[in-house]
Motif scaffolding. Sequence first.
Motif, PDB file in Angstrom:
ATOM      1  N   LEU A 248      -4.356  -4.089  -8.593  1.00 28.63           N
ATOM      2  CA  LEU A 248      -2.562  -4.276  -9.921  1.00 28.63           C
ATOM      3  C   LEU A 248      -1.657  -4.743  -9.889  1.00 28.63           C
ATOM      4  O   LEU A 248      -1.672  -4.979 -10.535  1.00 28.63           O
ATOM      5  CB  LEU A 248      -2.318  -2.273  -9.588  1.00 28.63           C
ATOM      6  CG  LEU A 248      -3.209  -1.012  -9.902  1.00 28.63           C
ATOM      7  CD1 LEU A 248      -2.421  -0.093  -9.453  1.00 28.63           C
ATOM      8  CD2 LEU A 248      -4.017  -0.737 -11.447  1.00 28.63           C
ATOM      9  N   ASN A 249      -1.608  -5.079  -8.013  1.00 27.81           N
ATOM     10  CA  ASN A 249      -0.132  -6.168  -8.213  1.00 27.81           C
ATOM     11  C   ASN A 249      -1.106  -7.192  -8.171  1.00 27.81           C
ATOM     12  O   ASN A 249      -0.362  -8.230  -8.678  1.00 27.81           O
ATOM     13  CB  ASN A 249       0.069  -6.074  -7.078  1.00 27.81           C
ATOM     14  CG  ASN A 249       1.428  -5.014  -6.620  1.00 27.81           C
ATOM     15  OD1 ASN A 249       2.252  -4.594  -7.697  1.00 27.81           O
ATOM     16  ND2 ASN A 249       0.753  -3.771  -5.548  1.00 27.81           N
TER      17      ASN A 249
ATOM     18  N   ASP B 105     -11.376 -10.264  -5.988  1.00 29.65           N
ATOM     19  CA  ASP B 105     -11.688  -8.584  -5.853  1.00 29.65           C
ATOM     20  C   ASP B 105     -13.216  -8.196  -5.070  1.00 29.65           C
ATOM     21  O   ASP B 105     -14.394  -8.951  -5.773  1.00 29.65           O
ATOM     22  CB  ASP B 105     -11.272  -7.629  -6.856  1.00 29.65           C
ATOM     23  CG  ASP B 105     -10.777  -6.497  -6.214  1.00 29.65           C
ATOM     24  OD1 ASP B 105      -9.806  -6.326  -6.271  1.00 29.65           O
ATOM     25  OD2 ASP B 105     -11.273  -5.658  -5.972  1.00 29.65           O
TER      26      ASP B 105
ATOM     27  N   ARG C 101      -5.162   8.133  -9.688  1.00 29.95           N
ATOM     28  CA  ARG C 101      -3.861   8.462  -9.987  1.00 29.95           C
ATOM     29  C   ARG C 101      -3.432   8.355 -11.178  1.00 29.95           C
ATOM     30  O   ARG C 101      -4.202   7.501 -11.919  1.00 29.95           O
ATOM     31  CB  ARG C 101      -3.566   7.153  -8.441  1.00 29.95           C
ATOM     32  CG  ARG C 101      -3.404   7.888  -7.567  1.00 29.95           C
ATOM     33  CD  ARG C 101      -2.634   6.547  -6.536  1.00 29.95           C
ATOM     34  NE  ARG C 101      -4.015   5.940  -6.537  1.00 29.95           N
ATOM     35  CZ  ARG C 101      -3.585   4.653  -5.478  1.00 29.95           C
ATOM     36  NH1 ARG C 101      -3.117   4.656  -4.470  1.00 29.95           N
ATOM     37  NH2 ARG C 101      -5.193   4.110  -5.056  1.00 29.95           N
TER      38      ARG C 101
ATOM     39  N   ALA D 183       3.641   7.615 -11.905  1.00 24.21           N
ATOM     40  CA  ALA D 183       5.499   7.058 -12.501  1.00 24.21           C
ATOM     41  C   ALA D 183       6.318   6.072 -12.383  1.00 24.21           C
ATOM     42  O   ALA D 183       6.493   5.880 -11.357  1.00 24.21           O
ATOM     43  CB  ALA D 183       5.792   8.215 -11.599  1.00 24.21           C
TER      44      ALA D 183
ATOM     45  N   ASP E 284       0.839  -2.612  -1.428  1.00 24.79           N
ATOM     46  CA  ASP E 284       0.543  -2.513  -0.498  1.00 24.79           C
ATOM     47  C   ASP E 284       0.560  -3.124   0.581  1.00 24.79           C
ATOM     48  O   ASP E 284       0.061  -2.909   2.067  1.00 24.79           O
ATOM     49  CB  ASP E 284      -0.741  -1.643  -1.398  1.00 24.79           C
ATOM     50  CG  ASP E 284       0.089  -0.120  -1.386  1.00 24.79           C
ATOM     51  OD1 ASP E 284       1.188   0.215  -1.981  1.00 24.79           O
ATOM     52  OD2 ASP E 284      -1.492   0.930  -1.862  1.00 24.79           O
TER      53      ASP E 284
ATOM     54  N   GLY F 263       7.144   8.516  -5.738  1.00 24.34           N
ATOM     55  CA  GLY F 263       6.979   7.585  -6.685  1.00 24.34           C
ATOM     56  C   GLY F 263       6.839   6.057  -6.723  1.00 24.34           C
ATOM     57  O   GLY F 263       6.516   6.154  -8.243  1.00 24.34           O
TER      58      GLY F 263
ATOM     59  N   LEU G  74       3.785   1.426  -6.855  1.00 23.44           N
ATOM     60  CA  LEU G  74       3.648   1.167  -7.283  1.00 23.44           C
ATOM     61  C   LEU G  74       4.995  -0.087  -8.073  1.00 23.44           C
ATOM     62  O   LEU G  74       4.826  -0.863  -8.005  1.00 23.44           O
ATOM     63  CB  LEU G  74       2.689   1.150  -8.160  1.00 23.44           C
ATOM     64  CG  LEU G  74       2.325   0.328  -9.880  1.00 23.44           C
ATOM     65  CD1 LEU G  74       1.598  -1.219  -8.606  1.00 23.44           C
ATOM     66  CD2 LEU G  74       1.358   0.452 -10.759  1.00 23.44           C
ATOM     67  N   ASN G  75       6.127   0.820  -7.344  1.00 22.71           N
ATOM     68  CA  ASN G  75       7.267   0.027  -8.931  1.00 22.71           C
ATOM     69  C   ASN G  75       7.552  -1.024  -7.483  1.00 22.71           C
ATOM     70  O   ASN G  75       8.036  -2.081  -8.255  1.00 22.71           O
ATOM     71  CB  ASN G  75       8.129   0.896  -8.931  1.00 22.71           C
ATOM     72  CG  ASN G  75       7.723   2.132 -10.243  1.00 22.71           C
ATOM     73  OD1 ASN G  75       7.064   2.054 -11.168  1.00 22.71           O
ATOM     74  ND2 ASN G  75       7.993   3.602  -9.513  1.00 22.71           N
TER      75      ASN G  75
HETATM   76  C1  LIG Z   1      -1.379   9.722  -4.613  1.00 23.21           C
HETATM   77  C2  LIG Z   1      -0.965   8.392  -4.707  1.00 23.21           C
HETATM   78  C3  LIG Z   1       0.021   8.734  -5.671  1.00 23.21           C
HETATM   79  C4  LIG Z   1       0.579   7.139  -6.406  1.00 23.21           C
HETATM   80  N1  LIG Z   1       1.470   7.574  -6.710  1.00 23.21           N
HETATM   81  C5  LIG Z   1       2.490   6.429  -7.349  1.00 23.21           C
HETATM   82  C6  LIG Z   1       3.427   6.245  -8.530  1.00 23.21           C
HETATM   83  O1  LIG Z   1       3.531   7.738  -9.316  1.00 23.21           O
HETATM   84  N2  LIG Z   1       3.863   5.708  -8.312  1.00 23.21           N
HETATM   85  C7  LIG Z   1       4.002   4.214  -8.120  1.00 23.21           C
HETATM   86  O2  LIG Z   1       4.981   3.704  -8.172  1.00 23.21           O
HETATM   87  N3  LIG Z   1       3.098   3.880  -6.928  1.00 23.21           N
HETATM   88  C8  LIG Z   1       2.402   5.231  -6.556  1.00 23.21           C
HETATM   89  N4  LIG Z   1       1.637   5.417  -5.679  1.00 23.21           N
HETATM   90  C9  LIG Z   1       1.240   4.404  -5.146  1.00 23.21           C
HETATM   91  C10 LIG Z   1       0.407   3.248  -5.949  1.00 23.21           C
HETATM   92  O3  LIG Z   1      -1.218   3.976  -5.952  1.00 23.21           O
HETATM   93  C11 LIG Z   1      -0.136   2.085  -5.159  1.00 23.21           C
HETATM   94  O4  LIG Z   1       1.425   1.399  -4.553  1.00 23.21           O
HETATM   95  C12 LIG Z   1      -0.164   0.511  -5.370  1.00 23.21           C
HETATM   96  O5  LIG Z   1      -2.127   1.259  -6.083  1.00 23.21           O
HETATM   97  C13 LIG Z   1      -1.016  -0.447  -5.051  1.00 23.21           C
HETATM   98  O6  LIG Z   1      -2.056  -1.914  -6.129  1.00 23.21           O
HETATM   99  P1  LIG Z   1      -2.829  -3.148  -4.723  1.00 23.21           P
HETATM  100  O7  LIG Z   1      -2.542  -3.488  -6.417  1.00 23.21           O
HETATM  101  O8  LIG Z   1      -0.673  -3.232  -4.083  1.00 23.21           O
HETATM  102  O9  LIG Z   1      -3.349  -2.124  -4.124  1.00 23.21           O
HETATM  103  P2  LIG Z   1      -5.404  -1.808  -4.521  1.00 23.21           P
HETATM  104  O10 LIG Z   1      -4.491  -0.980  -5.445  1.00 23.21           O
HETATM  105  O11 LIG Z   1      -4.992  -1.411  -2.839  1.00 23.21           O
HETATM  106  O12 LIG Z   1      -5.785  -3.249  -4.743  1.00 23.21           O
HETATM  107  C14 LIG Z   1      -6.000  -3.972  -3.259  1.00 23.21           C
HETATM  108  C15 LIG Z   1      -7.418  -4.218  -3.844  1.00 23.21           C
HETATM  109  O13 LIG Z   1      -7.977  -5.650  -3.430  1.00 23.21           O
HETATM  110  C16 LIG Z   1      -9.141  -5.503  -2.756  1.00 23.21           C
HETATM  111  N5  LIG Z   1      -9.489  -6.234  -1.325  1.00 23.21           N
HETATM  112  C17 LIG Z   1      -9.076  -5.838  -0.266  1.00 23.21           C
HETATM  113  N6  LIG Z   1      -9.850  -6.626   0.433  1.00 23.21           N
HETATM  114  C18 LIG Z   1     -10.841  -8.035  -0.406  1.00 23.21           C
HETATM  115  C19 LIG Z   1     -11.245  -8.843   0.255  1.00 23.21           C
HETATM  116  N7  LIG Z   1     -11.601  -8.556   1.318  1.00 23.21           N
HETATM  117  N8  LIG Z   1     -11.712  -9.453  -0.804  1.00 23.21           N
HETATM  118  C20 LIG Z   1     -11.553  -9.014  -2.270  1.00 23.21           C
HETATM  119  N9  LIG Z   1     -10.848  -8.352  -2.409  1.00 23.21           N
HETATM  120  C21 LIG Z   1     -10.258  -7.366  -1.122  1.00 23.21           C
HETATM  121  C22 LIG Z   1      -9.584  -4.065  -2.851  1.00 23.21           C
HETATM  122  O14 LIG Z   1     -11.149  -4.480  -3.720  1.00 23.21           O
HETATM  123  C23 LIG Z   1      -8.417  -3.469  -3.852  1.00 23.21           C
HETATM  124  O15 LIG Z   1      -9.448  -3.696  -5.450  1.00 23.21           O
HETATM  125  C24 LIG Z   1       0.821   6.451  -5.024  1.00 23.21           C
HETATM  126  C25 LIG Z   1       0.181   6.309  -4.234  1.00 23.21           C
HETATM  127  C26 LIG Z   1      -0.776   6.939  -4.420  1.00 23.21           C
HETATM  128  C27 LIG Z   1      -1.694   6.846  -2.365  1.00 23.21           C
END
Ligand SMILES: Cc1cc2nc3c(=O)[nH]c(=O)nc-3n(C[C@H](O)[C@H](O)[C@H](O)COP(=O)(O)OP(=O)(O)OC[C@H]3O[C@@H](n4cnc5c(N)ncnc54)[C@H](O)[C@@H]3O)c2cc1C
Length: 419
Positions: A26-27, A46, A61, A64, A303, A313, A316-317
Amino acid sequence: MDNPARMVILRGMACDTDILIVGGGLNGPCLALALSQAGLRSTVIDALPGETRDAGGFDGRSYALALASARLLQAIGIWDAVRENAQPMLEIKASDGRAGEGPAPYFLHFDHAEIEEGPMGYMLEDRFLRHALLAAMEADPNVTHLPGVRVIAQDTSGPASVTLEDGRTLSARLLVGADGRQSGTAARAGIKRQGWDYGQTALVCCVAHERPHHGIAHQFFMPPGPLAILPLPGNRCSIVWSERHARAAQIDALDDDGYLEELRPRFGDFLGEIALDGARFSYPLNLTIAQRFVDEHLALVGDAAHGVHPIAGQGLNLGLRDVGALAEVLADAKRRGEDFAAIDVLDRYQGWRRFDTATLAASTDLINRLFSNDNPLLRAARDLGMGAVNAMPGLRRGFIREAAGLTGDVPRLLQGKPL
Ligand SMILES: Cc1cc2nc3c(=O)[nH]c(=O)nc-3n(C[C@H](O)[C@H](O)[C@H](O)COP(=O)(O)OP(=O)(O)OC[C@H]3O[C@@H](n4cnc5c(N)ncnc54)[C@H](O)[C@@H]3O)c2cc1C
């Protein structure tokens, strides 16, 4: 990456692109789309194929999204594609709860009517957000998306390059790790992490219910962990239900009827009869914070920089604040003619984001410890404290503005302004 028109020349060196982003969750995509506004070209890599990430049942998920995060999505051209699937969050109510007893009278009540900006935020299902991000990356000429290929090595000694598992090497001025809680980008750079396992697993599902939720989010603080009931469009709610690992595994192993039998006494009957609506998911919960968010020619966002407890929640924010801050720092440096990948520029990003991250990580950790137990003394003390917050309109409004993401040094994109 063999299109010569996409090559960027840096001090005589040919780079494939300005910025390499590892992680298209997402980020990562949000950052690429934000940087595009400043004319910066990104390649998003990815490990998972695009079709896997775009499949409706990929991630259960729902987020919020604080009002400020929705403003960022608007500013990067995503909001119009997801708006009609977003549920405005009008009120938040928090109370103690015990299975079989239903929720106690709530001790905290936040109402959006107490601030002038509108809803505190929106609930949005992952499937809609992810689909919109994939489509927007596809449409943006400044973004190259490389799905289904894993990064296995990197070199940031100057400028930055990555090696893919298929043997290709890509180069750029800056490498960004948006590769989640187990960030390989951070590990390969020797950036250590701090944190711990919460001993809890979040059980996640969507339920349909008889009565309307009126846009109200509920948080029941149960002894093993919080149960969040979060409004979605229609008579549906997203459930984030934390249990100790072993108990969560037992519940997870039940069939749908058995699972609902466990959920019903915790949920109560305030929304009438409930039924599962879609698949069930589970996420083990831990805290993991990178000791540094930047290095030579390298930055971490989302993350990859900080994975926090979902109790508030805010994960992601927090990541979208990183996106807004990093994009702003890089765009401003580019406008001034600075080398945007230089460590003194990246330090501005780290300085901006570290305090906010540390504060949020500490407060979610504290709330989880304070509320996920059955100690009668703690229970009485925290209920008294929460009651006091609830009784003070000024303090209450402060918390509502905080939940909406409107406090602190808010990046321009999260204020809805152009980069
Ligand atoms: C149960 C639950 C509920 C949540 N509810 C909320 C909410 O209500 N509001 C909110 O703000 N946040 C919420 N969150 C937090 C939110 O889900 C995360 O902060 C967010 O999904 C993180 O996104 P990201 O893009 O940083 O990482 P990720 O979504 O983990 O993406 C990382 C990506 O990197 C890729 N990757 C990894 N290693 C490699 C590699 N070596 N080469 C290429 N690609 C790779 C993976 O395939 C993946 O697609 C919740 C979390 C949980 C567990």
